[in-house]
Design a protein around this motif. Structure first.
Motif, PDB file in Angstrom:
ATOM      1  N   GLU A 188     -27.023  16.669  -4.444  1.00  0.00           N
ATOM      2  CA  GLU A 188     -27.049  15.381  -5.129  1.00  0.00           C
ATOM      3  C   GLU A 188     -28.356  14.679  -4.762  1.00  0.00           C
ATOM      4  O   GLU A 188     -28.636  14.477  -3.579  1.00  0.00           O
ATOM      5  CB  GLU A 188     -25.858  14.527  -4.689  1.00  0.00           C
ATOM      6  N   VAL A 189     -29.162  14.326  -5.739  1.00  0.00           N
ATOM      7  CA  VAL A 189     -30.453  13.697  -5.474  1.00  0.00           C
ATOM      8  C   VAL A 189     -30.243  12.213  -5.170  1.00  0.00           C
ATOM      9  O   VAL A 189     -29.660  11.475  -5.970  1.00  0.00           O
ATOM     10  CB  VAL A 189     -31.411  13.881  -6.660  1.00  0.00           C
ATOM     11  N   VAL A 190     -30.715  11.796  -4.002  1.00  0.00           N
ATOM     12  CA  VAL A 190     -30.593  10.410  -3.552  1.00  0.00           C
ATOM     13  C   VAL A 190     -31.850   9.621  -3.905  1.00  0.00           C
ATOM     14  O   VAL A 190     -31.781   8.489  -4.401  1.00  0.00           O
ATOM     15  CB  VAL A 190     -30.341  10.364  -2.028  1.00  0.00           C
ATOM     16  N   GLU A 191     -33.003  10.197  -3.624  1.00  0.00           N
ATOM     17  CA  GLU A 191     -34.292   9.576  -3.942  1.00  0.00           C
ATOM     18  C   GLU A 191     -35.237  10.656  -4.453  1.00  0.00           C
ATOM     19  O   GLU A 191     -35.218  11.788  -3.965  1.00  0.00           O
ATOM     20  CB  GLU A 191     -34.947   8.973  -2.696  1.00  0.00           C
ATOM     21  N   HIS A 192     -36.085  10.279  -5.403  1.00  0.00           N
ATOM     22  CA  HIS A 192     -37.124  11.189  -5.875  1.00  0.00           C
ATOM     23  C   HIS A 192     -38.347  10.369  -6.261  1.00  0.00           C
ATOM     24  O   HIS A 192     -38.243   9.430  -7.064  1.00  0.00           O
ATOM     25  CB  HIS A 192     -36.649  12.008  -7.085  1.00  0.00           C
ATOM     26  N   GLU A 193     -39.479  10.705  -5.670  1.00  0.00           N
ATOM     27  CA  GLU A 193     -40.735  10.030  -5.990  1.00  0.00           C
ATOM     28  C   GLU A 193     -41.774  11.066  -6.408  1.00  0.00           C
ATOM     29  O   GLU A 193     -41.914  12.107  -5.755  1.00  0.00           O
ATOM     30  CB  GLU A 193     -41.268   9.270  -4.758  1.00  0.00           C
ATOM     31  N   ARG A 194     -42.488  10.774  -7.499  1.00  0.00           N
ATOM     32  CA  ARG A 194     -43.640  11.592  -7.894  1.00  0.00           C
ATOM     33  C   ARG A 194     -44.880  10.715  -7.819  1.00  0.00           C
ATOM     34  O   ARG A 194     -44.932   9.630  -8.399  1.00  0.00           O
ATOM     35  CB  ARG A 194     -43.474  12.162  -9.299  1.00  0.00           C
ATOM     36  N   LEU A 195     -45.879  11.195  -7.095  1.00  0.00           N
ATOM     37  CA  LEU A 195     -47.084  10.425  -6.814  1.00  0.00           C
ATOM     38  C   LEU A 195     -48.329  11.219  -7.198  1.00  0.00           C
ATOM     39  O   LEU A 195     -48.255  12.419  -7.459  1.00  0.00           O
ATOM     40  CB  LEU A 195     -47.133  10.082  -5.313  1.00  0.00           C
TER      41      LEU A 195
END
Length: 212
Positions: A188-195
C-alpha cells in the motif's frame, strides 16, 4: 524475469571496481540530484531496520538513534567501507554479505526495509521487492529512493541512450520505474514523490496488516 548468475556477477564486479572511489564520485550527484533523499529515508525509518544494498553506508548518519540496523551488500569492498563508516559514527550495525534477490533472513524479521539508489542496478528488481515484503512484518514500512525514467520525454530519451552503455558496463538502468513493482507486490503506497523532472522517486509503502 529472474536474474541469471552472469548478470549478478557483472554487477558485483562493477561495484568491486568502483568501491574505493564511490563516495567521491557520488558526492556531486548527492548535492544536485539526490539532495535530501537520505534524510527523507532516515526520518521514516523505525524499529528493526534492514537496509538492502547498503553500499558504503552513506545512509547511516541519517537513521534515528532508537533503531537497530542490519545492512546487506553484494560487494565485499563496499561492505568494508560501510564497516569503517559505522565504526567512525560509533553506530552498532550488523553488516552482512548477501544478495537482495535472495535475502538471508526469516519471514517477518524487520519493521522497516530501506533501499537507496540500488534497484536501478539489481538485476531482478521485482524479485528484490518481493523479498523485501517477505522479511517485513505486517504493517511494516518499505522506503525507497532511486533514479527513474523522467516524466519529460527529451530527458527520458537521453536516459535510454545512456543505458545503452551503462547496462552493458555495470548493469545500471536509468529508465526503470520502481513504483509499479511495489504496487504489483501488494504494498500500500503511503507517500510518493517524483522530483527533478521526474527522474527521482521517493516511495514510502506499507505491507498490509493481513499479509503473510
Amino acid at each position: 524475469m529472474n536474474a541469471t548468475p552472469d548478470e549478478t556477477a557483472k554487477v558485483l564486479r562493477a561495484w568491486e571496481r568502483s568501491a574505493s572511489g564511490y563516495d567521491r564520485q557520488i558526492a556531486f550527484f548527492e548535492r544536485i540530484w539526490f539532495g535530501g533523499g537520505r534524510e527523507w529515508l532516515g526520518a521514516r525509518a523505525a524499529g528493526r531496520v534492514l537496509e538492502v544494498a547498503i553500499g558504503t553506508g552513506l545512509n547511516l548518519p541519517h537513521y534515528p538513534a532508537g533503531v537497530t540496523i542490519t545492512g546487506i551488500e553484494l560487494s565485499p569492498a563496499m561492505l568494508a567501507i560501510a564497516r569503517r563508516r559505522a565504526a567512525e559514527l560509533r553506530r552498532t550495525v550488523a553488516l552482512l554479505p548477501g544478495d537482495a534477490q535472495a535475502l538471508p533472513f526469516a519471514d517477518k524479521s524487520f519493521d522497516t526495509v530501506v533501499c537507496a539508489l540500488s534497484l536501478c542496478t539489481i538485476p531482478d528488481p521485482a524479485t528484490a521487492i518481493v523479498q523485501m515484503k517477505r522479511v517485513l512484518v505486517p504493517g511494516g514500512r518499505l522506503l525507497l529512493l532511486d533514479h527513474v525514467a523522467s516524466t519529460w520525454p527529451p530527458i527520458r530519451a537521453a536516459q535510454w541512450l545512456l543505458e545503452r552503455m551503462t547496462i552493458r558496463a555495470a548493469g545500471e538502468h536509468f529508465t526503470r520505474r520502481q513504483l509499479p513493482l511495489v504496487q504489483a507486490a501488494g504494498f500500500e503506497v503511503v507517500e510518493h514523490e517524483r522530483l527533478k523532472a521526474g527522474t527521482i522517486d521517493r516511495v514510502h509503502a506499507r505491507k498490509p496488516e493481513l499479509s503473510t
